[in-house]
Enzyme design. Structure first.
Site, short mmCIF file in Angstrom:
data_model
loop_
_atom_site.label_atom_id
_atom_site.label_comp_id
_atom_site.label_asym_id
_atom_site.label_seq_id
_atom_site.Cartn_x
_atom_site.Cartn_y
_atom_site.Cartn_z
N SER A 82 86.40 -52.51 66.22
CA SER A 82 87.25 -52.37 65.45
C SER A 82 87.21 -50.82 64.80
CB SER A 82 87.33 -53.19 64.11
OG SER A 82 88.44 -52.75 63.26
N LYS A 85 86.92 -60.92 65.96
CA LYS A 85 87.79 -59.92 66.07
C LYS A 85 89.38 -60.21 66.04
CE LYS A 85 89.38 -55.54 66.32
NZ LYS A 85 89.97 -54.91 67.29
N HIS A 128 89.91 -60.71 62.43
CA HIS A 128 89.86 -59.55 61.65
C HIS A 128 91.23 -58.96 61.76
CE1 HIS A 128 89.86 -55.07 62.08
NE2 HIS A 128 88.99 -55.00 61.09
N ASN A 129 91.81 -59.07 63.04
CA ASN A 129 93.27 -58.15 63.20
C ASN A 129 94.28 -58.84 62.25
OD1 ASN A 129 91.71 -56.61 64.76
ND2 ASN A 129 93.31 -56.53 66.34
N GLU A 189 93.87 -58.09 59.08
CA GLU A 189 94.49 -56.38 58.96
C GLU A 189 96.04 -56.56 58.76
OE1 GLU A 189 93.01 -54.12 62.34
OE2 GLU A 189 95.01 -53.48 62.52
P1 NDP Z 1 94.87 -46.75 76.28
O1 NDP Z 1 96.08 -47.23 76.61
O2 NDP Z 1 94.74 -45.52 75.46
O3 NDP Z 1 93.85 -46.67 77.55
C1 NDP Z 1 93.98 -47.57 78.41
C2 NDP Z 1 92.69 -47.20 79.49
O4 NDP Z 1 92.74 -48.39 80.51
C3 NDP Z 1 92.94 -46.04 80.22
O5 NDP Z 1 91.72 -45.52 80.84
C4 NDP Z 1 93.81 -46.67 81.54
O6 NDP Z 1 93.58 -45.68 82.59
C5 NDP Z 1 93.07 -47.75 81.74
N1 NDP Z 1 93.63 -49.03 82.52
C6 NDP Z 1 94.99 -49.08 82.00
N2 NDP Z 1 95.52 -50.30 83.08
C7 NDP Z 1 94.40 -50.26 83.72
C8 NDP Z 1 94.14 -51.10 84.92
N3 NDP Z 1 95.21 -52.03 85.28
N4 NDP Z 1 92.98 -51.05 85.62
C9 NDP Z 1 92.24 -50.16 85.14
N5 NDP Z 1 92.21 -49.48 84.24
C10 NDP Z 1 93.38 -49.70 83.50
O7 NDP Z 1 94.35 -48.02 75.44
P2 NDP Z 1 93.34 -48.13 74.33
O8 NDP Z 1 92.26 -47.42 74.47
O9 NDP Z 1 94.04 -47.99 73.02
O10 NDP Z 1 92.79 -49.65 74.16
C11 NDP Z 1 91.91 -50.41 75.24
C12 NDP Z 1 91.51 -51.52 74.61
O11 NDP Z 1 90.95 -51.61 73.27
C13 NDP Z 1 92.64 -52.71 74.73
O12 NDP Z 1 92.20 -53.94 74.73
C14 NDP Z 1 93.11 -52.47 73.00
O13 NDP Z 1 93.63 -53.57 72.45
C15 NDP Z 1 91.52 -52.27 72.53
N6 NDP Z 1 91.58 -51.58 71.02
C16 NDP Z 1 92.44 -50.71 70.88
C17 NDP Z 1 92.32 -50.29 69.56
C18 NDP Z 1 93.32 -49.03 69.26
O14 NDP Z 1 93.23 -48.43 67.95
N7 NDP Z 1 93.79 -48.12 69.97
C19 NDP Z 1 91.47 -50.45 68.67
C20 NDP Z 1 90.60 -51.56 68.92
C21 NDP Z 1 90.51 -52.27 70.13
P3 NDP Z 1 94.73 -44.68 83.27
O15 NDP Z 1 94.43 -43.46 82.47
O16 NDP Z 1 94.49 -44.65 84.83
O17 NDP Z 1 96.05 -44.96 82.57
#
Ligand code: NDP
Length: 467
Positions: free
Chosen positions: A129, A184, A187-188, A191
């Site tokens: 988080s 987590k 937590h959300n 939130e």
């Molecule tokens: P993003 O959309 O920014 O990034 C997603 C990533 O996953 C990209 O690198 C993408 O690659 C890759 N991806 C998507 N689909 C696939 C797939 N089918 N196979 C392999 N790779 C894939 O997401 P976030 O970074 O925001 O979120 C990632 C995780 O973290 C999620 O579970 C989210 O819920 C969690 N999270 C997010 C927070 C936030 O504030 N954003 C906070 C805490 C947790 P490509 O470049 O090819 O699209």
């Protein structure tokens, strides 16, 4: 590339990129792979002074080959199928001592399923988080799985995590299997509730007291110096002060009032129902997001019924006290739910430890969590509202919450989270409630029986044959 490492990361999106840089910055070289190779290349080019600690790879095979066994591979991809797909793709490439960590926002039932699936590698489910900023400079980390696997990666997780004021890293093993993702998720949920209560108080200031956004920002900023000191109140002040570069208007005045969500609040509410653990403030917050998204219906409602009368007579100090009370009630419900889950799922969840992990790095970080950690350490299974510190605080603030909620009801301001917190509190302080009527009705129509107050063993009422 000569850098040697055992640590890899898959998914260089918002969170993965920030987490990888954080890991590299703390002295742990990291190999990375992203589904879209151009993203990996750009990430490596943009890594600045950390470029030498980042090993870009262009296939899963080369990612695995770049890592010295036993390997640790962190997944930061969307929850659900993408995680299953990555685990399946990695399975033939990894050995039994290699470890995969799902660091996304998984549903803890999925993490339980994966942990029980007999995967050919080790597996941890880990909640992270703090959003992008937290991932980059210090998130709160909630680990789940086998303790030995957590201990193996704890040095990295503790190095990258936020630190509380006393220097403790906000990275802790919560319990087996899905325990980290469960904590987590709650937590959300909290939130969602924290944000909703702030939004309700904002609405009273904007619509009930006709306060300008800048003034509202000043009020939030002032509250952030006191008992409400928290990341969410701090950013609420910042967004209220911000101006739209396109129009010069306040940013809040140009943002559409339809909230998004990715599901963790809903999962919390669903799980609370399964556990029969009341979390009405969180449920109200999820409901409010759902109602907010129904923009056309709300506009039709206003056209049909007219806007409600809006003026309220409230002082900012009353609003502050109401928010303090609402926050205590919400967290009391959230911790009680975690306690119930620990017992239901056989996890030894450390409630004061969870409060401590949330003190820094995560979105719900706040000064009040210090006091909650102390109260829970005193007696983890006692509801927080009965801990003397919080009982005293509630005695001092509930009258304001009552006035705020009643003003909202009288003047047509929807305050679902604050009102449901108050309703729960009023039920919790009522030794003889009204469920005797429910039991009588159930017995009348369904012969369900009831217990008597005098302890006698007549278990059915004199209403004859049930209809
Ligand atoms: P993003 O959309 O920014 O990034 C997603 C990533 O996953 C990209 O690198 C993408 O690659 C890759 N991806 C998507 N689909 C696939 C797939 N089918 N196979 C392999 N790779 C894939 O997401 P976030 O970074 O925001 O979120 C990632 C995780 O973290 C999620 O579970 C989210 O819920 C969690 N999270 C997010 C927070 C936030 O504030 N954003 C906070 C805490 C947790 P490509 O470049 O090819 O699209």
């Amino acid at each position: 590339m000569t850098t040697e490492t055992s640590t890899g990361l898959i998914g260089l999106g918002t969170m993965g990129a920030a987490l990888a840089l954080n890991i590299a910055e703390k002295g742990f070289p990291i190999a990375v792979w992203n589904r879209t190779p151009a993203v990996t290349r750009r990430f490596h080019e943009d890594a600045g002074g950390l470029t030498d600690r980042v090993i870009p790879t262009e296939s899963l095979e080369s990612l695995v080959a770049a890592l010295a066994p036993p390997r640790t591979i962190i997944l930061m991809v969307p929850a659900g199928q993408a995680v299953d797909d990555q685990i399946a793709a990695l399975a033939p490439l990894l050995g039994p001592d290699d470890l995969v960590i799902d660091a996304g926002n998984a549903n803890f039932h999925d993490t339980n399923r994966r942990a029980a699936a007999g995967l050919p590698m080790r597996f941890l489910g880990m909640g992270v988080s703090g959003g992008e900023e937290g991932a980059r400079h210090g998130p709160a980390i909630m680990g789940g799985g086998d303790r030995a696997d957590w201990d193996r990666v704890a040095p990295i997780m503790e190095a990258i995590a936020a630190r509380a004021e006393d220097g403790t890293p906000c990275a802790t093993w919560m319990g087996e299997a899905g325990a980290g993702h469960f904590v987590k998720t709650v937590h959300n949920g909290i939130e969602y509730a924290d944000m909703q209560m702030i939004a309700e108080i904002y609405g009273l200031m904007r619509d009930g007291l006709a306060m300008h956004a800048t003034r509202i920002g000043d009020v939030f900023a002032g509250w952030n110096e006191g008992a409400l000191k928290s990341y969410l109140v701090e950013i609420s002040a910042a967004v209220a002060h911000a101006r739209d570069p396109l129009t010069g208007d306040g940013m809040l005045d140009v943002i559409l009032d339809a909230a998004g969500q990715k599901g963790t609040g809903r999962w919390t509410a669903i799980e609370a129902q399964h556990l029969a653990s009341p979390i009405p403030v969180i449920e109200a917050a999820v409901m409010a997001r759902n109602v907010s998204a129904r923009l056309d219906e709300r506009r039709a409602g206003q056209a049909r019924f007219g806007a409600a009368p809006q003026e309220v007579t409230l002082e900012p100090a009353e609003l502050e006290a109401a928010l303090i009370a609402g926050k205590i009630l919400c967290y009391a419900q959230g911790f009680a739910m975690i306690d119930a889950a620990g017992r239901a799922f056989g996890w030894r969840l450390d409630l004061p430890g969870i409060a401590r992990v949330w003190r820094a790095g995560c979105i719900i970080r706040s000064a009040m969590l210090n006091d909650m950690a102390a109260a829970l350490a005193d007696d983890p299974s006692r509801n927080l509202v009965l801990a003397s510190f919080f009982a005293d605080r509630l005695e001092a603030t509930v009258p304001a919450l009552r006035r705020v909620v009643s003003q909202g009801v009288l003047h047509g301001h929807g305050l679902p989270a604050l009102a449901s917190g108050l309703a729960w509190f009023d039920m919790m302080r009522t030794g003889r409630g009204t469920a005797n009527m429910i039991q009588a009705q159930r017995d009348f129509f369904g012969a369900h029986g009831f217990d008597r107050m005098d302890g006698r063993d007549s278990h059915h009422g004199p209403w004859g044959k049930a209809g």
